[in-house]
Design a protein around this motif. Structure first.
Motif, PDB file in Angstrom:
ATOM      1  N   MET A 195       0.821  -1.190   0.000  1.00 60.46           N
ATOM      2  CA  MET A 195       0.000   0.000   0.000  1.00 60.46           C
ATOM      3  C   MET A 195       0.872   1.263   0.000  1.00 60.46           C
ATOM      4  O   MET A 195       0.498   2.264  -0.587  1.00 60.46           O
ATOM      5  N   LEU A 196       2.031   1.182   0.660  1.00 70.10           N
ATOM      6  CA  LEU A 196       2.931   2.330   0.681  1.00 70.10           C
ATOM      7  C   LEU A 196       3.460   2.641  -0.712  1.00 70.10           C
ATOM      8  O   LEU A 196       3.499   3.803  -1.129  1.00 70.10           O
ATOM      9  N   LEU A 197       3.838   1.604  -1.455  1.00 67.02           N
ATOM     10  CA  LEU A 197       4.321   1.832  -2.819  1.00 67.02           C
ATOM     11  C   LEU A 197       3.228   2.414  -3.712  1.00 67.02           C
ATOM     12  O   LEU A 197       3.506   3.243  -4.573  1.00 67.02           O
ATOM     13  N   GLU A 198       2.004   1.980  -3.517  1.00 61.61           N
ATOM     14  CA  GLU A 198       0.888   2.538  -4.298  1.00 61.61           C
ATOM     15  C   GLU A 198       0.715   4.024  -3.986  1.00 61.61           C
ATOM     16  O   GLU A 198       0.437   4.817  -4.888  1.00 61.61           O
ATOM     17  N   ASP A 199       0.897   4.406  -2.725  1.00 61.38           N
ATOM     18  CA  ASP A 199       0.784   5.808  -2.342  1.00 61.38           C
ATOM     19  C   ASP A 199       1.910   6.632  -2.977  1.00 61.38           C
ATOM     20  O   ASP A 199       1.680   7.722  -3.500  1.00 61.38           O
ATOM     21  N   ILE A 200       3.121   6.104  -2.953  1.00 60.74           N
ATOM     22  CA  ILE A 200       4.256   6.793  -3.582  1.00 60.74           C
ATOM     23  C   ILE A 200       4.035   6.901  -5.086  1.00 60.74           C
ATOM     24  O   ILE A 200       4.291   7.936  -5.693  1.00 60.74           O
ATOM     25  N   LYS A 201       3.552   5.832  -5.686  1.00 58.78           N
ATOM     26  CA  LYS A 201       3.298   5.823  -7.120  1.00 58.78           C
ATOM     27  C   LYS A 201       2.249   6.868  -7.501  1.00 58.78           C
ATOM     28  O   LYS A 201       2.373   7.550  -8.519  1.00 58.78           O
ATOM     29  N   SER A 202       1.208   7.020  -6.681  1.00 59.71           N
ATOM     30  CA  SER A 202       0.168   7.991  -7.009  1.00 59.71           C
ATOM     31  C   SER A 202       0.677   9.428  -6.916  1.00 59.71           C
ATOM     32  O   SER A 202       0.197  10.305  -7.625  1.00 59.71           O
ATOM     33  N   LYS A 203       1.680   9.676  -6.064  1.00 58.13           N
ATOM     34  CA  LYS A 203       2.206  11.029  -5.912  1.00 58.13           C
ATOM     35  C   LYS A 203       3.327  11.355  -6.889  1.00 58.13           C
ATOM     36  O   LYS A 203       3.445  12.483  -7.349  1.00 58.13           O
ATOM     37  N   LEU A 204       4.177  10.362  -7.209  1.00 55.78           N
ATOM     38  CA  LEU A 204       5.355  10.638  -8.023  1.00 55.78           C
ATOM     39  C   LEU A 204       5.335   9.985  -9.392  1.00 55.78           C
ATOM     40  O   LEU A 204       6.139  10.330 -10.251  1.00 55.78           O
ATOM     41  N   GLY A 205       4.476   9.009  -9.594  1.00 61.53           N
ATOM     42  CA  GLY A 205       4.472   8.259 -10.840  1.00 61.53           C
ATOM     43  C   GLY A 205       5.362   7.044 -10.713  1.00 61.53           C
ATOM     44  O   GLY A 205       5.794   6.667  -9.638  1.00 61.53           O
ATOM     45  N   GLY A 206       5.640   6.388 -11.807  1.00 65.78           N
ATOM     46  CA  GLY A 206       6.506   5.220 -11.805  1.00 65.78           C
ATOM     47  C   GLY A 206       5.725   3.929 -11.957  1.00 65.78           C
ATOM     48  O   GLY A 206       4.530   3.931 -12.263  1.00 65.78           O
ATOM     49  N   SER A 207       6.413   2.814 -11.728  1.00 62.30           N
ATOM     50  CA  SER A 207       5.813   1.488 -11.884  1.00 62.30           C
ATOM     51  C   SER A 207       6.190   0.609 -10.710  1.00 62.30           C
ATOM     52  O   SER A 207       7.252   0.765 -10.112  1.00 62.30           O
ATOM     53  N   ILE A 208       5.325  -0.360 -10.410  1.00 70.25           N
ATOM     54  CA  ILE A 208       5.566  -1.332  -9.352  1.00 70.25           C
ATOM     55  C   ILE A 208       5.577  -2.712  -9.987  1.00 70.25           C
ATOM     56  O   ILE A 208       4.678  -3.052 -10.749  1.00 70.25           O
ATOM     57  N   TYR A 209       6.617  -3.489  -9.676  1.00 69.34           N
ATOM     58  CA  TYR A 209       6.747  -4.836 -10.210  1.00 69.34           C
ATOM     59  C   TYR A 209       6.904  -5.827  -9.063  1.00 69.34           C
ATOM     60  O   TYR A 209       7.585  -5.545  -8.089  1.00 69.34           O
ATOM     61  N   LYS A 210       6.296  -7.003  -9.213  1.00 66.67           N
ATOM     62  CA  LYS A 210       6.491  -8.075  -8.252  1.00 66.67           C
ATOM     63  C   LYS A 210       7.727  -8.856  -8.670  1.00 66.67           C
ATOM     64  O   LYS A 210       7.876  -9.223  -9.823  1.00 66.67           O
ATOM     65  N   THR A 211       8.634  -9.091  -7.722  1.00 62.75           N
ATOM     66  CA  THR A 211       9.836  -9.839  -8.041  1.00 62.75           C
ATOM     67  C   THR A 211       9.522 -11.323  -8.089  1.00 62.75           C
ATOM     68  O   THR A 211       8.720 -11.820  -7.303  1.00 62.75           O
ATOM     69  N   SER A 212      10.146 -12.023  -9.004  1.00 64.58           N
ATOM     70  CA  SER A 212       9.881 -13.451  -9.140  1.00 64.58           C
ATOM     71  C   SER A 212      10.695 -14.229  -8.112  1.00 64.58           C
ATOM     72  O   SER A 212      11.857 -13.933  -7.850  1.00 64.58           O
ATOM     73  N   GLY A 213      10.067 -15.198  -7.504  1.00 61.11           N
ATOM     74  CA  GLY A 213      10.744 -16.058  -6.548  1.00 61.11           C
ATOM     75  C   GLY A 213      10.908 -15.455  -5.166  1.00 61.11           C
ATOM     76  O   GLY A 213      11.594 -16.029  -4.336  1.00 61.11           O
ATOM     77  N   ALA A 214      10.305 -14.306  -4.900  1.00 58.66           N
ATOM     78  CA  ALA A 214      10.418 -13.685  -3.577  1.00 58.66           C
ATOM     79  C   ALA A 214       9.124 -12.950  -3.260  1.00 58.66           C
ATOM     80  O   ALA A 214       8.344 -12.625  -4.151  1.00 58.66           O
ATOM     81  N   LYS A 215       8.916 -12.716  -1.994  1.00 53.28           N
ATOM     82  CA  LYS A 215       7.740 -11.956  -1.567  1.00 53.28           C
ATOM     83  C   LYS A 215       8.141 -10.487  -1.443  1.00 53.28           C
ATOM     84  O   LYS A 215       8.159  -9.923  -0.354  1.00 53.28           O
ATOM     85  N   ALA A 216       8.481  -9.892  -2.568  1.00 52.49           N
ATOM     86  CA  ALA A 216       8.941  -8.508  -2.573  1.00 52.49           C
ATOM     87  C   ALA A 216       8.447  -7.811  -3.839  1.00 52.49           C
ATOM     88  O   ALA A 216       8.021  -8.457  -4.790  1.00 52.49           O
ATOM     89  N   TYR A 217       8.518  -6.483  -3.797  1.00 51.15           N
ATOM     90  CA  TYR A 217       8.118  -5.660  -4.933  1.00 51.15           C
ATOM     91  C   TYR A 217       9.231  -4.679  -5.247  1.00 51.15           C
ATOM     92  O   TYR A 217       9.992  -4.278  -4.375  1.00 51.15           O
ATOM     93  N   LYS A 218       9.308  -4.268  -6.510  1.00 52.90           N
ATOM     94  CA  LYS A 218      10.263  -3.265  -6.960  1.00 52.90           C
ATOM     95  C   LYS A 218       9.499  -2.028  -7.393  1.00 52.90           C
ATOM     96  O   LYS A 218       8.439  -2.121  -8.007  1.00 52.90           O
TER      97      LYS A 218
END
Length: 75
Positions: A1-24
């Motif tokens: 949810m934090l990345l979505e908030d940052i994305k809404s303010k600054l733009g950019g993209s969010i990606y799910k990393t493969s093989g891990a429970k993490a996002y880029k």
């Protein structure tokens, strides 16, 4: 949810990393990147991250702000 908030303010993209429970989070537009640097400048305390931010600031001609010293009453 934090990345979505940052994305809404600054733009950019969010990606799910493969093989891990993490996002880029990827931010590639210059306006959003400059806004991000100006927002976090002076708030980072980790010495390694400060060196990395210093390199970015030097690249764009900005001054790195040193964070205020922590005191007992900060929290």
């Amino acid at each position: 949810m934090l990345l979505e908030d940052i994305k809404s303010k600054l733009g950019g993209s969010i990606y799910k990393t493969s093989g891990a429970k993490a996002y880029k989070y990827q931010l590639s537009n210059l306006k959003g990147l400059m806004d991000l640097v100006l927002r976090i400048n002076g708030l980072i305390r980790n010495p390694i991250r400060m060196l990395q931010l210093d390199k970015v600031c030097k690249h764009y001609g900005l001054l790195l702000k040193v964070p205020n010293k922590l005191t007992y009453n900060n929290g």
